[in-house]
Every structure is written in structure tokens, then in C-alpha cells.
Design a protein around this motif. Structure first.
Motif, PDB file in Angstrom:
ATOM      1  N   GLU A   1      69.832  20.539  58.657  1.00  0.00           N
ATOM      2  CA  GLU A   1      70.128  21.761  59.164  1.00  0.00           C
ATOM      3  C   GLU A   1      69.574  22.985  58.529  1.00  0.00           C
ATOM      4  O   GLU A   1      69.223  23.717  58.620  1.00  0.00           O
ATOM      5  N   ILE A   2      69.230  22.746  56.882  1.00  0.00           N
ATOM      6  CA  ILE A   2      68.664  23.594  56.197  1.00  0.00           C
ATOM      7  C   ILE A   2      67.016  23.762  56.662  1.00  0.00           C
ATOM      8  O   ILE A   2      66.634  24.859  56.874  1.00  0.00           O
ATOM      9  N   HIS A   3      66.490  22.732  56.928  1.00  0.00           N
ATOM     10  CA  HIS A   3      64.986  22.666  57.531  1.00  0.00           C
ATOM     11  C   HIS A   3      65.021  23.322  58.739  1.00  0.00           C
ATOM     12  O   HIS A   3      64.124  24.194  59.063  1.00  0.00           O
TER      13      HIS A   3
ATOM     14  N   MET B   1      61.527  22.131  50.292  1.00  0.00           N
ATOM     15  CA  MET B   1      61.679  21.579  51.511  1.00  0.00           C
ATOM     16  C   MET B   1      60.240  21.391  52.270  1.00  0.00           C
ATOM     17  O   MET B   1      60.020  20.449  52.837  1.00  0.00           O
ATOM     18  N   TYR B   2      59.582  22.708  52.338  1.00  0.00           N
ATOM     19  CA  TYR B   2      58.254  22.409  52.833  1.00  0.00           C
ATOM     20  C   TYR B   2      57.295  21.549  52.006  1.00  0.00           C
ATOM     21  O   TYR B   2      56.272  21.163  52.798  1.00  0.00           O
ATOM     22  N   PHE B   3      57.521  21.246  50.969  1.00  0.00           N
ATOM     23  CA  PHE B   3      56.927  20.355  50.085  1.00  0.00           C
ATOM     24  C   PHE B   3      56.785  18.937  50.410  1.00  0.00           C
ATOM     25  O   PHE B   3      56.057  18.213  50.566  1.00  0.00           O
ATOM     26  N   GLN B   4      58.193  18.716  50.526  1.00  0.00           N
ATOM     27  CA  GLN B   4      58.636  17.290  51.141  1.00  0.00           C
ATOM     28  C   GLN B   4      58.538  17.060  52.393  1.00  0.00           C
ATOM     29  O   GLN B   4      58.156  15.826  52.690  1.00  0.00           O
TER      30      GLN B   4
ATOM     31  N   ALA C   1      53.772  19.213  52.691  1.00  0.00           N
ATOM     32  CA  ALA C   1      53.942  18.485  53.868  1.00  0.00           C
ATOM     33  C   ALA C   1      53.839  19.470  55.133  1.00  0.00           C
ATOM     34  O   ALA C   1      53.280  19.080  56.148  1.00  0.00           O
ATOM     35  N   ARG C   2      54.350  20.511  54.846  1.00  0.00           N
ATOM     36  CA  ARG C   2      54.336  21.798  55.819  1.00  0.00           C
ATOM     37  C   ARG C   2      53.987  23.107  54.944  1.00  0.00           C
ATOM     38  O   ARG C   2      54.467  23.618  54.152  1.00  0.00           O
ATOM     39  N   GLN C   3      52.875  23.617  55.518  1.00  0.00           N
ATOM     40  CA  GLN C   3      52.384  24.750  54.705  1.00  0.00           C
ATOM     41  C   GLN C   3      53.388  26.194  55.088  1.00  0.00           C
ATOM     42  O   GLN C   3      53.888  26.070  56.078  1.00  0.00           O
ATOM     43  N   ILE C   4      53.554  26.857  54.104  1.00  0.00           N
ATOM     44  CA  ILE C   4      54.450  27.964  54.307  1.00  0.00           C
ATOM     45  C   ILE C   4      53.485  29.167  54.476  1.00  0.00           C
ATOM     46  O   ILE C   4      52.262  29.616  53.930  1.00  0.00           O
TER      47      ILE C   4
ATOM     48  N   LYS D   1      62.522  15.174  61.896  1.00  0.00           N
ATOM     49  CA  LYS D   1      62.845  13.680  62.118  1.00  0.00           C
ATOM     50  C   LYS D   1      62.490  12.799  60.580  1.00  0.00           C
ATOM     51  O   LYS D   1      62.907  11.768  60.492  1.00  0.00           O
ATOM     52  N   ASP D   2      61.775  13.711  59.574  1.00  0.00           N
ATOM     53  CA  ASP D   2      61.391  13.041  58.455  1.00  0.00           C
ATOM     54  C   ASP D   2      62.577  13.111  57.454  1.00  0.00           C
ATOM     55  O   ASP D   2      62.335  12.397  56.250  1.00  0.00           O
ATOM     56  N   ILE D   3      63.541  13.801  57.754  1.00  0.00           N
ATOM     57  CA  ILE D   3      64.578  14.108  56.880  1.00  0.00           C
ATOM     58  C   ILE D   3      65.955  13.077  56.934  1.00  0.00           C
ATOM     59  O   ILE D   3      66.404  13.102  58.253  1.00  0.00           O
TER      60      ILE D   3
END
Length: 175
Positions: free
Chosen positions: A118-120, A101-104, A158-161, A109-111
């Protein structure tokens, strides 16, 4: 105290979204009969997730959650339950596909799909709780290392863990 066999089954049944497990087979294709049963089971699950006080029971529920039948929205009461252990939340983050999820995606709003949104949302809630150390206990062991496959590519995410979500938590069982 160990969870009894009867209680174990009750919790597993709660972790099964959709048609309640003991529904007679003749009702499986009758939407008019199933809808009220499913809604009642959803209400029961939500109430239990909000009121449960045993971290081990909450963890058992999370371990047995059927991801394909229910999204992140149904798990928010679990993550928001003050008795939910950090090990349970960390497990949910990785079972929920945190790395993918965080990779993509960085922002909801991007999903496109509601299930993935919901998962995000769930993953972001867990992230926030971890970063803020917003959990009462961290006793249940979970090691995310078997779920990590792209840490060497984190600059492409796209988002750092946050680093804390890569670390094992809780007491490692003996043996």
C-alpha cells in the motif's frame, strides 16, 4: 485564514486511524463494539479527504497522519484530492519512507506485506503526479533534505527516485 483550535482538533482526530480518539475506555477491549466505530471513522475520513478544499487543512492532516495505524491506501484520496498541494505530497513521499522503499523495491509484486505494498502504491502515485506536474498548487513549503541519506548510492536503488522529488518545494516561511 488560520485554522481554528476546534477545527484543528477535528482534523487531528481524522488523522488518527483505528479506534476513534473519543471512544470510552470501557469499549477498548470490546471488538464487537469497536468494529462499527472504526468503520464509521474510516468512512468519515475517506469522505473528508475527498471533499476537503483547503490545502492547509489537508496538509495539517498529512503532518499528523499516524503511519503505524494506517497504510498508504487510506491516503490515496488525499493525494488524489485536487486541492492537495505539491508540498503536502512531497512530505508524504518522504514521511512514507520513499528512499527506503525505492532502495529495496522496484515493483509492487516484489513486496510481501500488504502494508508495504500500500505504501509503495502511494509513493508511486505521488511520483507520477510530480513527474507529470499533476497538482494545482505548490505553495506549501517542504524541504526533503533531512530525509535524504542515500542519494550517493542511487545507482544501487531498485527503483530510481526522480530528481524532482529531491528538491524543496513551495515558499520557505520567513523567520
Amino acid at each position: 485564514m488560520a485554522i481554528s483550535k476546534r477545527r484543528h482538533k477535528e482534523i487531528i482526530d481524522l488523522a488518527t486511524p483505528g479506534v476513534p480518539p473519543d471512544t470510552p475506555e470501557e469499549l477498548w477491549n470490546d471488538d464487537a463494539a469497536l468494529d462499527p466505530l472504526i468503520r464509521a471513522a474510516d468512512r468519515k475520513r475517506k469522505a473528508w479527504l475527498r471533499s476537503a478544499t483547503d490545502p492547509k487543512e489537508l496538509h495539517l492532516f498529512a503532518e499528523n497522519w499516524h503511519w503505524d495505524g494506517g497504510g498508504g491506501k487510506q491516503l490515496l484520496p488525499l493525494v488524489d484530492n485536487p486541492h492537495c498541494d505539491a508540498g503536502t505530497m512531497l512530505m508524504l513521499f518522504w514521511h512514507g519512507g520513499g528512499e527506503d522503499m525505492y532502495f529495496q523495491y522496484d515493483a509492487i509484486k516484489d513486496i510481501d506485506g500488504e502494508f508495504d505494498r500500500e505504501i509503495h502504491r502511494l509513493l508511486r502515485r505521488i511520483e507520477k503526479k510530480f513527474v507529470n506536474k499533476d497538482y494545482a498548487t505548490a505553495k506549501i513549503y517542504f524541504d526533503p533534505s533531512s530525509f535524504i541519506s542515500m542519494r550517493d548510492r542511487c545507482d544501487e536503488f531498485a527503483r530510481q527516485i526522480p530528481d524532482v522529488l529531491y528538491e524543496p518545494i513551495g515558499r520557505k516561511p520567513r523567520g
